[in-house]
Design an enzyme around this catalytic site. Sequence first.
Site, PDB file in Angstrom:
ATOM      1  N   THR A 191     -51.822 -49.143  53.250  1.00  0.00           N
ATOM      2  CA  THR A 191     -52.805 -49.282  52.162  1.00  0.00           C
ATOM      3  C   THR A 191     -52.658 -50.623  51.439  1.00  0.00           C
ATOM      4  O   THR A 191     -53.632 -51.175  50.929  1.00  0.00           O
ATOM      5  CB  THR A 191     -52.705 -48.140  51.118  1.00  0.00           C
ATOM      6  OG1 THR A 191     -51.449 -48.225  50.416  1.00  0.00           O
ATOM      7  CG2 THR A 191     -52.861 -46.782  51.768  1.00  0.00           C
ATOM      8  N   CYS A 230     -56.134 -52.458  45.867  1.00  0.00           N
ATOM      9  CA  CYS A 230     -55.863 -51.693  47.087  1.00  0.00           C
ATOM     10  C   CYS A 230     -56.655 -50.398  46.976  1.00  0.00           C
ATOM     11  O   CYS A 230     -56.515 -49.682  45.992  1.00  0.00           O
ATOM     12  CB  CYS A 230     -54.389 -51.304  47.195  1.00  0.00           C
ATOM     13  SG  CYS A 230     -53.277 -52.672  47.352  1.00  0.00           S
ATOM     14  N   VAL A 231     -57.475 -50.119  47.962  1.00  0.00           N
ATOM     15  CA  VAL A 231     -58.211 -48.847  47.922  1.00  0.00           C
ATOM     16  C   VAL A 231     -57.395 -47.790  48.681  1.00  0.00           C
ATOM     17  O   VAL A 231     -57.869 -47.186  49.650  1.00  0.00           O
ATOM     18  CB  VAL A 231     -59.621 -48.979  48.522  1.00  0.00           C
ATOM     19  CG1 VAL A 231     -60.607 -49.470  47.488  1.00  0.00           C
ATOM     20  CG2 VAL A 231     -59.646 -49.885  49.745  1.00  0.00           C
ATOM     21  N   HIS A 232     -56.186 -47.567  48.179  1.00  0.00           N
ATOM     22  CA  HIS A 232     -55.244 -46.644  48.851  1.00  0.00           C
ATOM     23  C   HIS A 232     -55.970 -45.394  49.400  1.00  0.00           C
ATOM     24  O   HIS A 232     -55.933 -45.111  50.577  1.00  0.00           O
ATOM     25  CB  HIS A 232     -54.198 -46.151  47.850  1.00  0.00           C
ATOM     26  CG  HIS A 232     -53.425 -47.227  47.168  1.00  0.00           C
ATOM     27  ND1 HIS A 232     -52.414 -47.938  47.760  1.00  0.00           N
ATOM     28  CD2 HIS A 232     -53.502 -47.700  45.895  1.00  0.00           C
ATOM     29  CE1 HIS A 232     -51.902 -48.790  46.894  1.00  0.00           C
ATOM     30  NE2 HIS A 232     -52.535 -48.664  45.769  1.00  0.00           N
ATOM     31  N   ASP A 233     -56.594 -44.657  48.482  1.00  0.00           N
ATOM     32  CA  ASP A 233     -57.105 -43.319  48.829  1.00  0.00           C
ATOM     33  C   ASP A 233     -58.264 -43.362  49.812  1.00  0.00           C
ATOM     34  O   ASP A 233     -58.453 -42.438  50.614  1.00  0.00           O
ATOM     35  CB  ASP A 233     -57.539 -42.583  47.551  1.00  0.00           C
ATOM     36  CG  ASP A 233     -56.356 -42.328  46.638  1.00  0.00           C
ATOM     37  OD1 ASP A 233     -56.560 -42.208  45.415  1.00  0.00           O
ATOM     38  OD2 ASP A 233     -55.217 -42.254  47.133  1.00  0.00           O
TER      39      ASP A 233
END
Length: 309
Positions: A191, A230-233
Site C-alpha cells: 500500500t 496512500c490509498v491503503h484500503d
Amino acid sequence: MSYLIIDTDIGVDDAYAVKLAVLSGELLGVTTTYGNASVVQTTKNAKLALKTWQKNFKVYRGASRPLVIKPPVNDGHIHGIDGLGACYENNESPDADDAIHFIVECARKYKGEVTLLTIGPLTNLALALNIEPNLPNLLKGVISMGGAFGRDGHTGNMTHFAEFNIFADPHAAEEVCSAPFNLTLIPLDITHQVLIDEKDIASYHDEFLSNISKFYLDFSEKYEKFRGMCVHDALTAVYYKHPEFFEVTKSPIAVSTEGITFGQTHRIISSYASIPFDIFKDRPVHNIILNGDVKAIKEYMCQEMNKEN
Ligand code: RIB
Ligand code: CA
C-alpha cells in the site's frame, strides 16, 4: 453469483474503497467498526458517504472496542476529528442493525459467494467467527488491509513494527489469521507503493472524495513533504476485481499480542528445514501481497471511479 461486504472504520482512504465496492455492483452492505473514529462516528460517516453518492445501501454497526485492549485514541491528526476530513456537517443517525449478525447471516444465505473486504481493525470478523465457527467455509474469501512485513523498510505506521489495523486489535487479528479463511492480507509493503496526488484525485471526478481528502493531503504535505496519500484500503477492492495486478506470497501469518513487537504481523522467512519451536506449525497458509503493478492499479482506479460519469 459473487457478493461483497465491506467492513470499514471509514476514514478518508476507506472512502475510496467503499466507492469502489459500491461501483462493483456486488455490494450487499457496509459494516462499520471503531478505528479511525468511534463506531458511532464511522456509522454516521458511512451513511453520509452513501447518501452523498446517492447510493441506497444499508449500513450495519459493529464493534465499539477491541476484543481485549482499550480502543485506539482518535486524535484526528490524519483523517480529521470526524474521520472524514472535518469538512462536512454530518447529521446522519448512528443507529443501525448489528454488523456481526449481518456478516454471519449473509455468509450462511450465500454460502461460498460472499467476499468480505476488511479495511479497519478485525474485531467484527473475529466476533463473527466466534458466533459461527464455520465462517471460513461459508465465506468465499476475506481480503484485508493490514499488517507490515518489512519489504523495502515498510515495517509499521503505529510502532516500528505494527500497522494500525492490526495494532488496534492484535487479538482479533491473531484469531482471524489462525483460522482457515481464504485470507489475502494487503499490508503496508504494497500500500505504501500506491501513492495518489491531487491530480489523480481530481481525475476521479468525485467531489466528496476530493473534499474529504484535503485534510489528509495537508497532513502528508506537512509531515511527509508530499501532497499525496496512500490509498491503503482501496487496494482491497482493486485486488477483488484484479488479483492479477498483484504478486501473491503464500505463508502462515502470526500476530504479536504482547511485548515490543505488539501488533506486528509475521510470515515464514527462514529456510530452516526443521525448527524446534515452530510457531507456524498447524497454522493455515494465507495470501500476502508484498508487491504489485502500481501503474495498472492506478489506471484501474481512475477508470473505475469514472465508470458512472
Ligand atoms: O494503516 C492503514 C490503515 O489504518 C487504513 O485502513 C487506514 O484507514 C487506517 O485505518
Ligand atoms: Ca481504514
